[in-house]
Design a protein around this motif. Structure first.
Motif, mmCIF file in Angstrom:
data_model
loop_
_atom_site.group_PDB
_atom_site.id
_atom_site.type_symbol
_atom_site.label_atom_id
_atom_site.label_comp_id
_atom_site.label_asym_id
_atom_site.label_seq_id
_atom_site.Cartn_x
_atom_site.Cartn_y
_atom_site.Cartn_z
ATOM 1 N N VAL A 1 0.861 -1.182 0.000
ATOM 2 C CA VAL A 1 0.000 0.000 0.000
ATOM 3 C C VAL A 1 0.898 1.233 0.000
ATOM 4 C CG1 VAL A 1 -1.772 1.288 1.240
ATOM 5 C CG2 VAL A 1 -1.844 -1.219 1.205
ATOM 6 N N PHE A 2 0.717 2.080 -1.012
ATOM 7 C CA PHE A 2 1.509 3.303 -1.135
ATOM 8 C C PHE A 2 0.782 4.491 -0.510
ATOM 9 C CE2 PHE A 2 2.418 0.506 -4.770
ATOM 10 C CZ PHE A 2 3.716 0.168 -4.432
ATOM 11 N N SER A 3 -0.543 4.532 -0.626
ATOM 12 C CA SER A 3 -1.362 5.530 0.065
ATOM 13 C C SER A 3 -2.709 4.893 0.359
ATOM 14 C CB SER A 3 -1.520 6.808 -0.769
ATOM 15 O OG SER A 3 -2.254 6.563 -1.944
ATOM 16 N N GLY A 4 -3.365 5.371 1.418
ATOM 17 C CA GLY A 4 -4.614 4.753 1.839
ATOM 18 C C GLY A 4 -4.325 3.572 2.746
ATOM 19 N N SER A 5 -5.175 2.550 2.682
ATOM 20 C CA SER A 5 -4.964 1.358 3.498
ATOM 21 C C SER A 5 -5.698 0.178 2.876
ATOM 22 C CB SER A 5 -5.458 1.579 4.933
ATOM 23 O OG SER A 5 -6.858 1.763 4.944
ATOM 24 N N ALA A 6 -5.372 -1.018 3.367
ATOM 25 C CA ALA A 6 -6.024 -2.244 2.907
ATOM 26 C C ALA A 6 -6.143 -3.194 4.082
ATOM 27 C CB ALA A 6 -5.219 -2.886 1.785
ATOM 28 N N ARG A 7 -7.192 -3.996 4.049
ATOM 29 C CA ARG A 7 -7.335 -5.078 5.023
ATOM 30 C C ARG A 7 -7.068 -6.378 4.274
ATOM 31 N NH1 ARG A 7 -12.600 -2.664 6.758
ATOM 32 N NH2 ARG A 7 -13.477 -4.582 5.958
ATOM 33 N N VAL A 8 -6.216 -7.217 4.853
ATOM 34 C CA VAL A 8 -5.841 -8.475 4.203
ATOM 35 C C VAL A 8 -6.284 -9.622 5.106
ATOM 36 C CG1 VAL A 8 -3.942 -9.853 3.290
ATOM 37 C CG2 VAL A 8 -3.893 -7.362 3.062
ATOM 38 N N HIS A 9 -7.068 -10.558 4.530
ATOM 39 C CA HIS A 9 -7.617 -11.693 5.267
ATOM 40 C C HIS A 9 -7.034 -12.988 4.712
ATOM 41 C CE1 HIS A 9 -11.046 -8.954 6.229
ATOM 42 N NE2 HIS A 9 -10.894 -8.583 4.980
ATOM 43 N N ALA A 10 -6.681 -13.908 5.614
ATOM 44 C CA ALA A 10 -6.279 -15.260 5.215
ATOM 45 C C ALA A 10 -6.224 -16.143 6.454
ATOM 46 C CB ALA A 10 -4.917 -15.253 4.519
ATOM 47 N N GLN A 11 -6.668 -17.365 6.320
ATOM 48 C CA GLN A 11 -6.566 -18.359 7.387
ATOM 49 C C GLN A 11 -7.124 -17.837 8.718
ATOM 50 O OE1 GLN A 11 -5.407 -21.591 6.825
ATOM 51 N NE2 GLN A 11 -5.489 -20.916 4.692
ATOM 52 N N GLY A 12 -8.230 -17.096 8.660
ATOM 53 C CA GLY A 12 -8.878 -16.619 9.876
ATOM 54 C C GLY A 12 -8.203 -15.439 10.545
ATOM 55 N N LYS A 13 -7.199 -14.850 9.919
ATOM 56 C CA LYS A 13 -6.505 -13.686 10.496
ATOM 57 C C LYS A 13 -6.653 -12.501 9.552
ATOM 58 C CE LYS A 13 -2.017 -11.948 12.038
ATOM 59 N NZ LYS A 13 -0.577 -12.179 12.105
#
Length: 171
Positions: free
Chosen positions: A119-131
């Motif tokens: 992520v260069f600007s802003g934000s992201a939510r990353v999901h995998a394996q219940g986390k």
């Protein structure tokens, strides 16, 4: 069935876009929201929807292989959300109606199916394996097969040019 792409070609749900060696593609949702596909990439459009209840536009994509760089930008009236599924994770990149800040990001899938989300600007939510982890501006995470996302780490700082001094030219 595959066909060659044309400039301004409309895309629909379940369309797949593939780039080969030495090629690239741009998927433009509008003037402010677009995705750049690198060479040897494959993206499938799952769904594009606009909510009638909430002021939000959502797009769902699957990145099977390769690189995807993008920018999404909302405004004071509409949030924009992009969900990118990779073989190992789901990355949700969004905008904030209050700040109007655009999000610039990169999602890549390596040959071993490891996913990297930058992520260069802003934000992201990353999901995998219940986390779930939140990747903020100037951060990245990595997700390996059958593993949760790693904690975000800072992106390397930009390279500063050391020479030539004074804009000198050399032939």
């Amino acid at each position: 069935i595959w066909e060659n792409a044309d400039v301004d070609m409309p895309l629909y749900e379940k369309d797949a876009i593939q780039t080969l060696k030495g090629s690239s593609a741009v998927i433009a949702f509008d003037d402010n929201n677009f995705l750049n596909m690198g060479q040897n990439s494959l993206v499938v459009i799952k769904k594009i929807q606009k909510s009638r209840i909430q002021p939000e536009k959502k797009s769902f994509l699957v990145l099977i292989d390769g690189d995807l760089k993008g920018q999404i930008e909302g405004n004071k009236k509409t949030n924009v959300r992009l969900l990118v599924n990779t073989p190992t994770a789901t990355a949700e990149v969004g905008t904030d109606m209050q700040t109007g800040e655009k999000s610039q990001f990169e999602v890549s899938v390596n040959a071993d199916q490891t996913s990297k989300i930058k992520v260069f600007s802003g934000s992201a939510r990353v999901h995998a394996q219940g986390k779930e982890v939140e990747v903020k501006a100037h951060q990245m995470t990595e997700v390996r097969v059958d593993q949760p996302p790693r904690d975000p780490v800072p992106l390397p700082s930009a390279v500063s040019l050391q020479g030539p001094l004074g804009g000198a030219s050399f032939y």
